[in-house]
Design an enzyme around this catalytic site. Sequence first.
Site, short mmCIF file in Angstrom:
data_model
loop_
_atom_site.label_atom_id
_atom_site.label_comp_id
_atom_site.label_asym_id
_atom_site.label_seq_id
_atom_site.Cartn_x
_atom_site.Cartn_y
_atom_site.Cartn_z
NE ARG A 176 -27.99 -65.01 42.31
CZ ARG A 176 -29.04 -64.79 41.56
NH1 ARG A 176 -29.00 -64.99 40.25
NH2 ARG A 176 -30.17 -64.35 42.09
CG ASP A 177 -29.88 -61.47 39.85
OD1 ASP A 177 -29.64 -61.82 38.69
OD2 ASP A 177 -31.03 -61.35 40.29
CG HIS A 196 -35.25 -61.79 42.97
ND1 HIS A 196 -33.98 -61.96 43.46
CD2 HIS A 196 -35.10 -61.59 41.63
CE1 HIS A 196 -33.09 -61.86 42.48
NE2 HIS A 196 -33.75 -61.64 41.35
CB CYS A 234 -31.44 -63.48 34.20
SG CYS A 234 -31.49 -65.28 34.08
CG ASN A 243 -31.15 -57.75 40.97
OD1 ASN A 243 -30.00 -57.94 40.60
ND2 ASN A 243 -31.99 -58.72 41.18
#
Length: 307
Positions: A13-14, A208, A241, A250
């Site tokens: 996802r990220d 996170h 993002c 991440n």
Amino acid sequence: MTIDVVVREVGMRDGLQSIPDIMPTATKKTWCTAEAAAGMPEIEVSSFVPPKLLPQLADASEIVAHALTIPKLTVAALIPNLKGAERGITTGVHKLNYVMSVSEGHNQSNVRRSCAQSMEDFARVVDLCAAAGPKRPKVVGCLATAFGCTIEGKVDEDRVRRFAAEFVAAGADEIVVADTVGYGNPAAVGRVFTAVIAEVGSLPVAAHFHDTRGLGLANVHAAVEAGVRAFDASLGGFGGCPYAPGATGNIVMEDLVFLLEAMGLKTGVDLDKLIGVREILKTALPNLQLYGNMAKAGLPKNFARAA
Ligand code: ZN
């Protein structure tokens, strides 16, 4: 096998939402299956956002359906609003990660409403999930930009604690505190997680982190010391993002697992197998920048998995 710390893959996802290339659906399924086979207990497999905003994740329902066929895997998906929850519930996904930013400015730019409006919407998401009966998804309250924001700069630490309390009061099953843009440092991480954990009692609190400024793993250590036992990361550390300029990947999953296992905290993940999964990403997206020290240097000879 019991585990001490839950690591959660969020690259599907990220990571994927922040790169222009669209990974083929079949590759996503292969990746998901291979990482679960390496022992990954939980994967955030996609996001229920309008496909026109994030075409990279347009196959969310199909990916969730595939992931739900994998035994013992907890399947999560991000949602920005009630509409996303409606789509998510129909898939039978285990967890819905509802995101709002602690910073007003970032929340406006990300989901186009105030934090107060996001909190009201969260209560509606909880009600909708409750109505889904015993197989309802767990509802997770995620606090983005908790350590700083590219629009407002400083974020008041006590706002994080207060919003966590509001999520709990509204019926959250779990809280995630996110350093969306990599502004955090170990001292701030220690303070914020200590305050949030004291506020929410026995409810799980996850961290996170992004490694934008190289403090990702130092922040993990500070969070472990504060009592955090669940961490998001992405394979090869790719990600970012789209609403947070300058936010890079991440923290690297392989390096996170090494840190935790070397410290004696069981993750249930087989590090060699996990490093092998990188090949799937490299083959599918040859231009993708992958990071990580474990993949470069290999396991040290004195390494032993946590017993
Ligand atoms: Zn993130």
